[in-house]
Write a protein that holds these residues in place. Sequence first.
Motif, PDB file in Angstrom:
ATOM      1  N   SER A 131      15.508  -3.871  -0.589  1.00 27.64           N
ATOM      2  CA  SER A 131      15.282  -2.616  -1.302  1.00 27.64           C
ATOM      3  C   SER A 131      13.921  -2.007  -0.991  1.00 27.64           C
ATOM      4  CB  SER A 131      15.417  -2.856  -2.813  1.00 27.64           C
ATOM      5  OG  SER A 131      15.326  -1.663  -3.541  1.00 27.64           O
ATOM      6  N   GLU A 132      13.000  -2.820  -0.486  1.00 30.90           N
ATOM      7  CA  GLU A 132      11.663  -2.319  -0.197  1.00 30.90           C
ATOM      8  C   GLU A 132      11.631  -1.287   0.927  1.00 30.90           C
ATOM      9  OE1 GLU A 132      12.177  -6.073   2.311  1.00 30.90           O
ATOM     10  OE2 GLU A 132      12.665  -5.408   0.278  1.00 30.90           O
ATOM     11  N   VAL A 133      12.748  -1.175   1.695  1.00 23.52           N
ATOM     12  CA  VAL A 133      12.762  -0.220   2.810  1.00 23.52           C
ATOM     13  C   VAL A 133      14.017   0.660   2.795  1.00 23.52           C
ATOM     14  CG1 VAL A 133      11.284  -1.529   4.387  1.00 23.52           C
ATOM     15  CG2 VAL A 133      13.741  -2.026   4.285  1.00 23.52           C
ATOM     16  N   THR A 134      14.724   0.708   1.688  1.00 25.33           N
ATOM     17  CA  THR A 134      15.985   1.447   1.680  1.00 25.33           C
ATOM     18  C   THR A 134      15.973   2.612   0.703  1.00 25.33           C
ATOM     19  OG1 THR A 134      17.149   0.256  -0.081  1.00 25.33           O
ATOM     20  CG2 THR A 134      17.154  -0.747   2.100  1.00 25.33           C
ATOM     21  N   SER A 135      16.948   3.477   0.883  1.00 23.86           N
ATOM     22  CA  SER A 135      17.151   4.618  -0.016  1.00 23.86           C
ATOM     23  C   SER A 135      18.144   4.279  -1.114  1.00 23.86           C
ATOM     24  CB  SER A 135      17.654   5.823   0.784  1.00 23.86           C
ATOM     25  OG  SER A 135      18.854   5.501   1.469  1.00 23.86           O
ATOM     26  N   TYR A 136      18.445   2.980  -1.286  1.00 22.74           N
ATOM     27  CA  TYR A 136      19.430   2.527  -2.271  1.00 22.74           C
ATOM     28  C   TYR A 136      18.736   1.996  -3.523  1.00 22.74           C
ATOM     29  CZ  TYR A 136      23.106   2.490   1.330  1.00 22.74           C
ATOM     30  OH  TYR A 136      24.006   2.834   2.302  1.00 22.74           O
ATOM     31  N   ALA A 137      19.418   2.165  -4.656  1.00 28.75           N
ATOM     32  CA  ALA A 137      19.047   1.487  -5.900  1.00 28.75           C
ATOM     33  C   ALA A 137      20.346   1.204  -6.652  1.00 28.75           C
ATOM     34  CB  ALA A 137      18.118   2.342  -6.750  1.00 28.75           C
ATOM     35  N   ILE A 138      20.502  -0.021  -7.121  1.00 27.35           N
ATOM     36  CA  ILE A 138      21.705  -0.405  -7.852  1.00 27.35           C
ATOM     37  C   ILE A 138      21.396  -0.356  -9.345  1.00 27.35           C
ATOM     38  CG2 ILE A 138      23.518  -2.126  -8.128  1.00 27.35           C
ATOM     39  CD1 ILE A 138      23.284  -0.940  -5.313  1.00 27.35           C
ATOM     40  N   ILE A 139      22.055   0.552 -10.038  1.00 27.54           N
ATOM     41  CA  ILE A 139      21.841   0.731 -11.477  1.00 27.54           C
ATOM     42  C   ILE A 139      23.136   0.379 -12.200  1.00 27.54           C
ATOM     43  CG2 ILE A 139      21.169   2.325 -13.290  1.00 27.54           C
ATOM     44  CD1 ILE A 139      18.954   1.656 -11.252  1.00 27.54           C
ATOM     45  N   SER A 140      23.022  -0.378 -13.283  1.00 27.00           N
ATOM     46  CA  SER A 140      24.197  -0.870 -14.005  1.00 27.00           C
ATOM     47  C   SER A 140      24.554   0.024 -15.177  1.00 27.00           C
ATOM     48  CB  SER A 140      23.951  -2.293 -14.516  1.00 27.00           C
ATOM     49  OG  SER A 140      23.782  -3.176 -13.440  1.00 27.00           O
ATOM     50  N   ASP A 141      25.841   0.005 -15.479  1.00 26.46           N
ATOM     51  CA  ASP A 141      26.359   0.659 -16.680  1.00 26.46           C
ATOM     52  C   ASP A 141      26.975  -0.445 -17.534  1.00 26.46           C
ATOM     53  OD1 ASP A 141      27.649   2.016 -18.645  1.00 26.46           O
ATOM     54  OD2 ASP A 141      28.858   3.278 -17.335  1.00 26.46           O
ATOM     55  N   PRO A 142      26.220  -1.016 -18.494  1.00 23.56           N
ATOM     56  CA  PRO A 142      26.716  -2.158 -19.254  1.00 23.56           C
ATOM     57  C   PRO A 142      27.951  -1.840 -20.100  1.00 23.56           C
ATOM     58  CG  PRO A 142      24.659  -1.330 -20.198  1.00 23.56           C
ATOM     59  CD  PRO A 142      24.855  -0.610 -18.902  1.00 23.56           C
TER      60      PRO A 142
END
Length: 578
Positions: A131-142
Amino acid sequence: MASYFFSSPRVYFGDGALTALNSLINKKVAIVTDEFMMTSGKVAYLTEQMPQATVSVYGKVRPDPCTDILQEGAAQFKAFRPQVIIALGGGSSLDAAKGIKVTLEDHYQQTDSQQYDIELIAIPTTSGSGSEVTSYAIISDPQNGRKYPLVSQALVPDTAILDPQLVLSVPRHIAVDTGMDVLTHAIEALVSTGANDFSDALAEKAIALTWQHLPQIYEGDKDVAARTHMHNASCMAGMAFNSAGLGLVHGMAHAIGGMLHIPHGKINAMLLPLVTEFNAAHASPETTRRYCLCAQIMGIATADPQDMISQLVERLRQLNQQFGIPCNLKELGTDLAAYETMRPLLTQAVLADGCTASNPYTPCAQSIDLLLSCIAETGEYRAPKFAVPVGISNRHVHLCREDMDVLFGYGSTLTRLKAVKQPGQFAAEETVTLRTPKGDIPNVRVLGPLRSVTQIEISVADSFALGVKAPVRMSGDLENSPGVELVGPKGQVSKPHGTIVAWRHIHISPQEAERHGLRDGMEIDLQAQGQRAGILSHVLVRVSADAVPELHIDVEEANGLGLRNGDLLFRTGKVTHP
């Protein structure tokens, strides 16, 4: 077609990489991390590297960060107005920091009516997410048990710092889980539809480093050199998939991991051999080549591509076994009854996931459902056994309208004698004579309906009888083929070309092709059973709407294998390509 490969962020790596923080002089710095980083002394270690900075710390990131975390972190920093955000921790902390950064920037832009850019520095303490070099972020919907991959150029950090000292304390079981995430990133990037020369270079190196050094970490988790190489490999794999995209492993992992709360690296590792088998069963020649390249990097050397891929899958399973990673959900201890109730939602989530879109083969809902069954019970993909009935084709002629008028009279129509298996086609009562200077073949059946071009299909023995050299071709491929004279009751037509020996082939619908891992243009081998058992190689697959599964061979091939109409031939499992 133009492609894009980013040239940021700046990357500092190796022992002492954290000294890059010395440049943060008189800066307001917000640190986003978790409680372990706070209590372990790593946050204090970080602040020592920037003695002239003013620091505020949000240390409440939890695994699989949700929007509540982003809002809470942003709320803490609103009044502080950081110029720099440092993300310290594993993938969850890095993703949370990305979300907090864009949340703050949006807030300041709305309140100040001007753009407010915050520098983002990513310092991973695990070797996995990239993730330190990407345009991605994984966000959760609990509430829905879902993980959503967010993709935006605004999420790419400005700087990445890879200091191996920060990963030495990561427990062995976490190191191998996150390490298998690295391997998954690299392999999926290598076979992705978005793969390119730049991403390939990084993916191939990441595979090589992971294959060599991850087992070393498992055997000796304080091996600094191995940890360093894996930290670098994680970054390289991140760069590779940020450019090329990922695939179905991640599409399924986001859905299954989100709903069942399985660590991301672990579920990726479980799915990797399964999805590799699935993709290989549906592979184009280019995808096969790329999987073979992956196998070569892992030291697999054999001439047969399918054998290489089989060995690749087996090596991946052996690596999981070595690391104590379960091969299926049952072995993991999942409540399979509860899992069954999730199946419709899981299938929907996998198909909607952005990572699935760049998989080398586009799966349908039926395929996803089958794979969900596989990962539940066995962890292995086996395409349903394919058997196809024989349709023996005697010599025949397809006529165009113009030749029909000459041979049978202007405006004449074909008289249906009997239907053949493929929808809309039939054997007609009308026959013609094939004539050459060497001899005649009378009573050659005309097949309907009429076509745009006349085509004559004969056997090799017929070629000898007529004194022509008919090539083995697929229907419609008539260039440079010999001609014959056609004689009918009302006239005769001399055809300068159009005579072929039909290439053995099967007809199949898109639905059946999907079910059996076949695609249009693929060549397969079919096994004939019985007293004269044998194998038909290079059987071409022809996929068309409403087609009925059927193998078309000529009389000579059928006689050689002792076959009759309706006999079943079975796929051997071997795939060849033209």
